[in-house]
Enzyme design. Structure first.
Site: not given
Length: 264
Positions: A58, A80, A94, A146, A166, A169
Site C-alpha cells: 500500500e 481497498w 492519497y 483518514c 482525523r 479505527d
C-alpha cells in the site's frame, strides 16, 4: 506496543457511544497521542499478526501516485476493494494528493519530492509537510483521507515524523497506519542519510467499532512481545524506486491473527 493496548483500554473506559457514517456505531474519544522511538524497534503490533505484505505494498502504491487498485490486486492486497468502483478507481485519494496536488493554474505539486528536497537542503524548516486533505477534491474521493497530514522534523541527525489522523479505527486500521508511517520514515531517512528518530501519532476521532469489542478484549488479554527490526536491503536511487523485496522484518513473533469485519 504497550501504548497501543493502553489506547484500546482508554477507549473502552472513557469512550462515548457515537453514531457514524457506516451505521455500525462506535465508542469514541477525541484527541490522543502516542510516540514511538524507532531506534527501539519497528512498531508492528505483536498482540495479533499484521499483514505486512499489505502494509508495504500500500505504501509503495501511494508513493507511485496510483489511485487504481490494479497494482494492489497484482500483489494479492485487497484492503481497498470495498471502496473501488467497477474499474478499480478510487478517485483522487492519497497517491494523487501526495504526488500530484492540483493548483488553480493547472500545475501539479509533487509533495513527496518537495519534502525530500527540503530535508536535504533545508532540514530546519518548519514547513516540511505533506497533506492529503484537499478540500476541493474530497467529493471526488471514494473515501476521504483518514491519515490526513504529516510533518517531518530533523534534530541531531535523526528524522522524526508526526501524523495527524482525523479518524482512526483503532482495532483494524491503526496498526497498519503506525507501521506504514514508520516504514516511510525509515525510507526517507535512508534517502537523506539520516538516522531514524520518533514517529508521533496524533488522533482526532479515535474509535472502536461496536462489532470489534470481542476482538478488542481478546487482544487486550495478550502480552506484547519484543518488537521486530526492519532491515532495508538496498538504497535505491530515489524514494520512488523501492520494491517489496527491499524490506525484511526480522524477529517478528506475533500472537495469532484476529479477524474482524470492516466498516464500510
Amino acid at each position: 506496543m504497550k501504548q497501543y493496548l493502553e489506547l484500546m483500554q482508554k477507549v473502552l473506559d472513557e469512550g462515548t457511544q457515537k453514531n457514524d457514517r457506516t451505521g455500525t456505531g462506535t465508542l469514541s474519544i477525541f484527541g490522543h497521542q502516542m510516540r514511538f522511538n524507532l531506534q527501539d524497534g519497528f512498531p508492528l503490533v505483536t498482540t495479533k499478526r499484521c499483514h505486512l505484505r499489505s502494509i508495504i505494498h500500500e505504501l509503495l502504491w501511494f508513493l507511485q501516485g496510483d489511485t487504481n487498485i490494479a497494482y494492489l490486486h497484482e500483489n494479492n492486497v485487497t484492503i481497498w476493494d470495498e471502496w473501488a468502483d467497477e474499474n478499480g478507481d478510487l478517485g483522487p485519494v492519497y497517491g494523487k494528493q501526495w504526488r500530484a496536488w492540483p493548483t488553480p493554474d493547472g500545475r501539479h505539486i509533487d509533495q513527496i519530492t518537495t519534502v525530500l528536497n527540503q530535508l536535504k537542503n533545508d532540514p530546519d524548516s518548519r514547513r516540511i509537510i505533506v497533506s492529503a486533505w484537499n478540500v476541493g477534491e474530497l467529493d471526488k474521493m471514494a473515501l476521504a483521507p483518514c491519515h490526513a497530514f504529516f510533518q517531518f522534523y530533523v534534530a541531531d541527525g535523526k528524522l522524526s515524523c508526526q501524523l495527524y489522523q482525523r479518524s482512526c479505527d483503532v482495532f483494524l486500521g491503526l496498526p497498519f497506519n503506525i507501521a506504514s508511517y514508520a516504514l516511510l520514515v525509515h525510507m526517507m531517512a535512508q534517502q537523506c542519510d539520516l538516522e531514524v528518530g520518533d514517529f508521533v501519532w496524533t488522533g482526532g476521532d479515535t474509535h472502536l467499532y461496536s462489532n470489534h469489542m470481542d476482538q478488542t478484549h481478546l487482544q487486550l488479554s495478550r502480552e506484547p512481545r519484543p518488537l521486530p527490526k526492519l532491515i532495508i536491503k538496498r538504497k535505491p536511487e530515489s524514494i520512488f524506486d523501492y520494491r517489496f523485496e527491499d524490506f525484511e522484518i526480522e524477529g517478528y513473533d506475533p500472537h495469532p491473527g484476529i479477524k474482524a469485519p470492516v466498516a464500510i
